[in-house]
Design a protein around this motif. Structure first.
Motif, mmCIF file in Angstrom:
data_model
loop_
_atom_site.group_PDB
_atom_site.id
_atom_site.type_symbol
_atom_site.label_atom_id
_atom_site.label_comp_id
_atom_site.label_asym_id
_atom_site.label_seq_id
_atom_site.Cartn_x
_atom_site.Cartn_y
_atom_site.Cartn_z
ATOM 1 N N UNK A 81 4.593 32.404 -28.235
ATOM 2 C CA UNK A 81 5.532 31.161 -27.807
ATOM 3 C C UNK A 81 5.170 29.823 -28.000
ATOM 4 N N UNK A 82 4.526 29.713 -29.072
ATOM 5 C CA UNK A 82 4.149 28.178 -29.431
ATOM 6 C C UNK A 82 2.856 27.728 -28.942
ATOM 7 N N UNK A 83 2.265 28.547 -28.259
ATOM 8 C CA UNK A 83 1.054 28.076 -27.565
ATOM 9 C C UNK A 83 -0.037 28.421 -28.571
ATOM 10 N N UNK A 84 -0.775 27.304 -28.987
ATOM 11 C CA UNK A 84 -2.136 27.679 -29.747
ATOM 12 C C UNK A 84 -3.054 28.658 -29.282
ATOM 13 N N UNK A 85 -3.491 29.703 -29.868
ATOM 14 C CA UNK A 85 -4.477 30.589 -29.355
ATOM 15 C C UNK A 85 -5.516 30.542 -30.601
ATOM 16 N N UNK A 86 -6.722 30.447 -29.871
ATOM 17 C CA UNK A 86 -7.963 30.274 -30.744
ATOM 18 C C UNK A 86 -8.798 31.430 -30.477
ATOM 19 N N UNK A 87 -9.540 31.868 -31.724
ATOM 20 C CA UNK A 87 -10.549 33.007 -31.727
ATOM 21 C C UNK A 87 -9.686 34.312 -31.961
ATOM 22 N N UNK A 88 -8.677 34.127 -32.273
ATOM 23 C CA UNK A 88 -7.867 35.524 -32.787
ATOM 24 C C UNK A 88 -7.622 35.375 -34.348
ATOM 25 N N UNK A 89 -7.978 36.557 -34.845
ATOM 26 C CA UNK A 89 -8.009 36.987 -36.476
ATOM 27 C C UNK A 89 -8.805 35.817 -36.947
ATOM 28 N N UNK A 90 -10.305 36.041 -36.618
ATOM 29 C CA UNK A 90 -11.143 35.062 -37.196
ATOM 30 C C UNK A 90 -12.311 35.909 -37.966
ATOM 31 N N UNK A 91 -12.338 37.285 -38.121
ATOM 32 C CA UNK A 91 -13.350 37.712 -38.869
ATOM 33 C C UNK A 91 -12.762 39.048 -39.512
#
Length: 294
Positions: A55-65
């Motif tokens: 919903x437009x909220x930046x998410x970090x450390x997902x899909x990184x490796x």
């Protein structure tokens, strides 16, 4: 640096939906503390929120490796601190969300990141462990260090073996070493814990697993195996994936796989609840039952 709020809870407790609402209301960005959602390409079975779910909220450390990469709590700490600094630089609040206890500990309690040891003794130790059933390794770790055991998923051979190696190498329980706090803890505000009665959580877990199947979990695993993965990579030790691999590879009945996944997920959720109860100062709330994303 400062973490404004932390949201914890067992799998299927509704952390994602709760976090997104709070982030919208407080101009925050989200740092994920989930040891499965770090992996690229494993989407459905990890409960990873897609772009529309975020919903437009930046998410970090997902899909990184890559699924081939082994990702440590020490690496998580480094990456999370970088994300935290960047979010603060944008003038935003920070919301840490996750169910992986060791990742949370790496930030809020401090963390002893042991150096890698590539000695012949370690190679022999790992070779010996590779010949043993993972259940045998898990039972040994449970005897040695019950606290560390509850933080590792039952089928995670890699992390169980590493914990046994640390004990073999040092003679000290891994959980004790991690509490030495050789790295400084990151200050934080309130910790919110999402709490469900076991019976209601079991119902949510069942709905969640069956929804994953309906959305194409089996096809996801089939596609990954066609893309030159073997199924032995670290990512495939994630909860539920070994059972789906059996369905794809050997034609095991899907219904039986679903039952096993639900059972293992309930067991994992019980271990998560045990771990979170040891966190100090958690404010426990029961969220809306319509929230089905963990």
């Amino acid at each position: 640096m400062f973490i404004d709020k932390i949201v914890v809870g067992p799998t299927a407790s509704g952390k994602t939906r709760w976090a997104i609402r709070w982030a919208k209301e407080n101009d925050a960005e989200i740092i994920s503390a989930d040891s499965r959602q770090i992996y690229k390409e494993l989407d459905i079975g990890t409960g990873k929120p897609d772009v529309s779910d975020q919903e437009g909220i930046p998410h970090h450390l997902i899909d990184i490796v890559s699924p081939r990469e082994l990702y440590s709590a020490g690496k998580f700490r480094t990456d999370a601190l970088e994300a935290l600094k960047a979010i603060r630089g944008r003038g935003k609040k920070v919301l840490l969300v996750g169910g992986t206890g060791l990742y949370l500990r790496a930030l809020i309690e401090g963390f002893l990141d042991l150096p890698e040891d590539h000695s012949p003794e370690k190679d022999l130790f790992y070779e010996h462990c590779a010949l043993r059933p993972v259940l045998s390794l898990q039972e040994e770790l449970l005897r040695i260090d019950p606290e560390r055991s509850i933080e590792i998923m039952a089928n995670d051979r890699v992390r169980i073996t590493r914990a046994l190696w640390i004990f073999h190498l040092t003679g000290v329980k891994p959980s004790v070493l991690y509490r030495e706090r050789s790295l400084p803890p990151v200050p934080y505000g309130e910790i919110v814990g999402l709490w469900w009665e076991p019976e209601r959580l079991a119902q949510r877990i069942s709905r969640r697993v069956r929804d994953m199947i309906d959305r194409g979990w089996v096809n996801e695993v089939s596609r990954l195996l066609e893309n030159e993965y073997t199924g032995e990579e670290p990512a495939f030790q994630s909860l539920g994936y070994p059972e789906i691999l059996q369905v794809v590879r050997s034609g095991s009945p899907l219904g039986e796989a679903i039952e096993r996944i639900e059972l293992k997920t309930r067991q994992y959720a019980k271990r998560q609840r045990t771990w979170f109860r040891h966190l100090r100062g958690v404010h426990w709330v029961e969220p809306d039952d319509s929230e089905l994303i963990a």
